[in-house]
Each structure stands twice: as C-alpha cells, then as structure tokens.
Design a protein around this motif. Structure first.
Motif, PDB file in Angstrom:
ATOM      1  N   ALA A   1       8.117  -1.907  -1.796  1.00  0.00           N
ATOM      2  CA  ALA A   1       8.322  -0.554  -2.310  1.00  0.00           C
ATOM      3  C   ALA A   1       8.016   0.449  -1.207  1.00  0.00           C
ATOM      4  O   ALA A   1       7.021   0.326  -0.503  1.00  0.00           O
ATOM      5  N   LEU A   2       8.872   1.427  -1.052  1.00  0.00           N
ATOM      6  CA  LEU A   2       8.683   2.467  -0.058  1.00  0.00           C
ATOM      7  C   LEU A   2       8.548   3.812  -0.751  1.00  0.00           C
ATOM      8  O   LEU A   2       9.103   4.023  -1.822  1.00  0.00           O
ATOM      9  N   GLY A   3       7.834   4.702  -0.140  1.00  0.00           N
ATOM     10  CA  GLY A   3       7.691   6.047  -0.689  1.00  0.00           C
ATOM     11  C   GLY A   3       6.237   6.403  -0.883  1.00  0.00           C
ATOM     12  O   GLY A   3       5.330   5.753  -0.367  1.00  0.00           O
ATOM     13  N   TYR A   4       6.012   7.452  -1.629  1.00  0.00           N
ATOM     14  CA  TYR A   4       4.670   7.956  -1.876  1.00  0.00           C
ATOM     15  C   TYR A   4       4.325   7.789  -3.344  1.00  0.00           C
ATOM     16  O   TYR A   4       5.130   8.080  -4.220  1.00  0.00           O
ATOM     17  N   GLY A   5       3.127   7.346  -3.629  1.00  0.00           N
ATOM     18  CA  GLY A   5       2.656   7.205  -4.993  1.00  0.00           C
ATOM     19  C   GLY A   5       2.153   8.535  -5.529  1.00  0.00           C
ATOM     20  O   GLY A   5       1.916   9.479  -4.782  1.00  0.00           O
ATOM     21  N   THR A   6       1.985   8.602  -6.825  1.00  0.00           N
ATOM     22  CA  THR A   6       1.470   9.828  -7.425  1.00  0.00           C
ATOM     23  C   THR A   6      -0.032   9.964  -7.214  1.00  0.00           C
ATOM     24  O   THR A   6      -0.575  11.054  -7.331  1.00  0.00           O
ATOM     25  N   THR A   7      -0.717   8.848  -6.888  1.00  0.00           N
ATOM     26  CA  THR A   7      -2.147   8.893  -6.594  1.00  0.00           C
ATOM     27  C   THR A   7      -2.384   8.200  -5.261  1.00  0.00           C
ATOM     28  O   THR A   7      -1.489   7.560  -4.705  1.00  0.00           O
ATOM     29  N   GLN A   8      -3.598   8.272  -4.768  1.00  0.00           N
ATOM     30  CA  GLN A   8      -3.955   7.648  -3.491  1.00  0.00           C
ATOM     31  C   GLN A   8      -4.170   6.142  -3.619  1.00  0.00           C
ATOM     32  O   GLN A   8      -4.355   5.463  -2.633  1.00  0.00           O
ATOM     33  N   GLY A   9      -4.191   5.622  -4.832  1.00  0.00           N
ATOM     34  CA  GLY A   9      -4.448   4.198  -5.018  1.00  0.00           C
ATOM     35  C   GLY A   9      -5.938   3.926  -5.025  1.00  0.00           C
ATOM     36  O   GLY A   9      -6.752   4.839  -5.132  1.00  0.00           O
ATOM     37  N   GLU A  10      -6.289   2.658  -4.893  1.00  0.00           N
ATOM     38  CA  GLU A  10      -7.700   2.286  -4.912  1.00  0.00           C
ATOM     39  C   GLU A  10      -7.989   1.254  -3.835  1.00  0.00           C
ATOM     40  O   GLU A  10      -7.113   0.509  -3.425  1.00  0.00           O
ATOM     41  N   SER A  11      -9.212   1.239  -3.386  1.00  0.00           N
ATOM     42  CA  SER A  11      -9.617   0.276  -2.368  1.00  0.00           C
ATOM     43  C   SER A  11      -9.831  -1.095  -2.995  1.00  0.00           C
ATOM     44  O   SER A  11     -10.225  -1.196  -4.151  1.00  0.00           O
ATOM     45  N   HIS A  12      -9.566  -2.122  -2.220  1.00  0.00           N
ATOM     46  CA  HIS A  12      -9.800  -3.494  -2.652  1.00  0.00           C
ATOM     47  C   HIS A  12     -10.859  -4.106  -1.740  1.00  0.00           C
ATOM     48  O   HIS A  12     -10.936  -3.773  -0.564  1.00  0.00           O
ATOM     49  N   PRO A  13     -11.661  -5.013  -2.268  1.00  0.00           N
ATOM     50  CA  PRO A  13     -12.673  -5.645  -1.409  1.00  0.00           C
ATOM     51  C   PRO A  13     -12.013  -6.491  -0.317  1.00  0.00           C
ATOM     52  O   PRO A  13     -10.955  -7.080  -0.532  1.00  0.00           O
TER      53      PRO A  13
END
Length: 88
Positions: free
Chosen positions: A6-18
């Motif tokens: 998937a390319l583009g920008y999300g509506t949020t910044q996402g979340e960190s994963h360990p």
C-alpha cells in the motif's frame, strides 16, 4: 498473489511495534565482524509480515546464513536479506 504493498499517507501516524534484540535473531561465535552486527540491526528495522520478525541470521565459517519461518517466510526472507545487505 504473494503480497500487496500500500502506498500513500494514512489518516493517523500508526503505532510502534516492539523490536526484538539482535541476540534474539542472530547466532554467532566470538569475533563477529562489525558489518554483521550492523546488518542484523538494519534487518530488525525491516517491515516483516505480521511484524513477527521470524528470521534468524547466523555467522559461521566466515559466511552468513539466513532463515525464516512462518506463512510468509520466502517474502520475509527477501525483505530482511535486503535490509541486512544495506546495513552491512
């Protein structure tokens, strides 16, 4: 289809994963070269399927061996091997 990107920008910044520690995804004896350690660190930043980081790098006999397990093992292995090479 093996995978989709998937390319583009999300509506949020996402979340960190360990992220796993280098000793959890690599095996090596004494006297490991610095380039191997840097390659493992870079591979840990690679995006893997389901963010499980199911791969292992091993340094022995002056050679690097890489393995992966899970349903997306071949795709993950290609991704982390590329990242390892860039970091090394």
């Amino acid at each position: 289809m093996v995978c989709a990107i998937a390319l583009g920008y999300g509506t949020t910044q996402g979340e960190s994963h360990p992220i796993k520690r280098p000793d959890e995804v690599s095996k090596c004896g004494t006297g490991v070269p610095e380039w191997f350690a840097k390659g493992v660190e870079c591979a840990l930043l690679a995006p893997t399927a389901l963010m499980k980081q199911n791969f292992m790098f091993e340094y022995r006999d002056r050679k690097v061996y890489a393995t992966s397990k899970g349903i997306c093992a071949p795709v993950n292995l290609g991704i982390v091997k590329y990242h390892f090479e860039v970091g090394a």
